[in-house]
Design an enzyme around this catalytic site. Structure first.
Site: not given
Length: 443
Positions: A39, A243, A271, A354, A361, A388, A406, A408
């Site tokens: 619950d 991910h 992001d 994106h 996204h 990578y 990466r 970003e």
């Protein structure tokens, strides 16, 4: 802190209704509550389309937009005030609040929706609705339609057409207003501080979740209720998993750590990804890969401007990365041919970015009429090239294996180019090493 004013929500509803056919109705349900276990419920987060049109933060609510309705075009069904439940779960707007605080023309108890909404639908020739996004509500809507159909002999007129609401609404959401950009900047600033904090805290022997905790602390300290998505803290070869979510491995001296994380403010996402050495110094191979990704990141910005199409930034990153991989000896051959045969994809398998907005996204078509969408002021997006080198890649020298990088950033298209919202996080090798060295001295 900037918030979306009531007048802007009204403009959004008016813009949507202007796109709707005459004698139609648009129906949107609020996001349902989701059970975490038994619950206990997950923290509530409103459906982005519902939030975009109303700013109404509660569950168990339904919007009906009815262009030209004599008694008001914006109808909101929501929970009634209930002092006993509010003692446990928090205050509710109720019908009076829906009108005074959230701009509804008419508001009814959600418990009366079966009696009232079919009457609002009846006689409308077209229903705009996002079929398939809420299965339970799909069934309820069809029950209301069938109720109207059952009375056809008495003169009731059921709608004869259902049209996906998504296309009209998501095209509106693609263009960010000045207020939206301000909120996204605020989210980006909080997230930038979080990334800096994680860099400063990093050292061998900690675990990935220690850095995630630093991110979460800064998010909440800045006023964000939650991350915009599940934070990725990936050390060593984990950075080659796009991910990665476990966030429980130990940080080792000599490894890089890739952090992809951003907070959400008032349902607007940030992001950011940064990659840095666990102990503050890049190895020669790590530096070479990092500076190649950084060059691609910076080249992408030059290809984001009004009149350029969506894919130009991605194409620019592919050229930089492919040429760089050849120079480093990770690929062999003619650069143009390697691009044509997508030989770079084992190292750079995702796109350069994106759309960004209320969803990390975000909504909006990338192609229009089969052609890449031309960029216009107000569109917001990420720029996130990466390289990578899989730990088991036998085609490259061992010194390169297991390196994942990466970088970003978030940008908004302006009249003359693009504005970078995430510039407050160190990005060059020298800046990162200097920041981490200063933090180590203090520690």
């Amino acid at each position: 802190m900037t918030r979306i004013p009531k007048s802007e929500y009204a403009r959004r509803r008016k813009a949507l209704m202007t796109e709707m056919e005459a004698n139609s109705i648009a129906i949107l349900p609020a996001a349902p509550m989701y059970i975490r276990n038994r619950d206990v419920e997950h923290i509530y987060r409103q459906d982005s389309d519902f939030q975009y049109l109303s700013g109404f933060p509660e569950p168990e609510a339904v919007i009906a937009l009815i262009p030209g309705r004599e008694h008001g075009e914006y109808v909101l069904f929501c929970r009634e005030r209930d002092p006993a439940r509010e003692l446990w779960d928090g205050l509710r707007a109720g019908q009076d609040g829906a009108i005074s605080e959230y701009g509804a023309d008419d508001a009814f108890p959600i418990g009366d929706i079966d009696d009232i909404l079919p009457g609002l639908i009846e006689g409308r020739s077209r229903v705009y609705y996002a079929i398939g996004s809420n299965q339970e509500f799909d069934h309820r809507l069809m029950e209301w339609i069938n109720t109207i159909r059952s009375k056809a002999r008495q003169g009731a007129q059921p709608p004869n057409e259902f049209v996906a609401l998504d296309h009209l609404l998501h095209d509106l959401r693609l263009y960010k207003s000045a207020n939206e950009v301000k909120i996204m900047k605020h989210a980006a600033q909080i997230s930038a501080r979080a990334h800096v904090r994680a860099m400063q805290a990093s050292r061998a022997g900690l675990y990935e979740y220690h850095l995630e905790a630093e991110l979460d602390y800064e998010f909440r300290k800045g006023g964000a209720k939650m991350p915009a998505y599940g934070s990725i803290v990936a050390a060593g070869k984990n950075a080659c998993i796009l991910h990665y979510r476990e966030n429980d491995a130990v940080l080792k001296d000599g490894d890089l750590v890739l952090i992809d994380a951003g907070c959400e403010i008032d349902c607007y996402a940030s992001d950011i990804t940064r990659t840095f050495p666990v102990s503050g110094r890049f190895s020669p191979e790590q530096k070479a890969i990092y500076e190649l990704v950084l060059a691609a990141n910076q080249e992408a910005f030059k290809n984001i401007a009004p009149g350029k199409h969506w894919n130009e930034a991605h194409e620019a990153t592919v050229k930089v990365i492919t040429a760089g991989l050849v120079e480093l000896g990770l690929l062999q051959g003619d650069v143009e041919e390697l691009i044509a045969t997508e030989a770079y994809k084992p190292f750079y398998m995702h796109r350069a970015g994106h759309w960004l907005g209320m969803d990390v996204h975000d909504v909006g078509d990338y192609k229009v009429g089969g052609e890449w969408r031309v960029l216009e002021p107000g569109m917001a997006m990420t720029v996130e090239p990466g390289i990578y080198v899989a730990a088991d890649n036998q085609d490259v020298a061992k010194k390169w294996r297991g390196i994942g990088v990466r970088i970003e950033d978030d940008v908004v298209v302006t009249r003359t180019g693009c504005e970078i919202l995430t510039g407050r996080v160190p990005k060059t090798v020298a800046e990162i090493e200097a920041l981490m060295a200063a933090a180590a001295e203090v520690a």
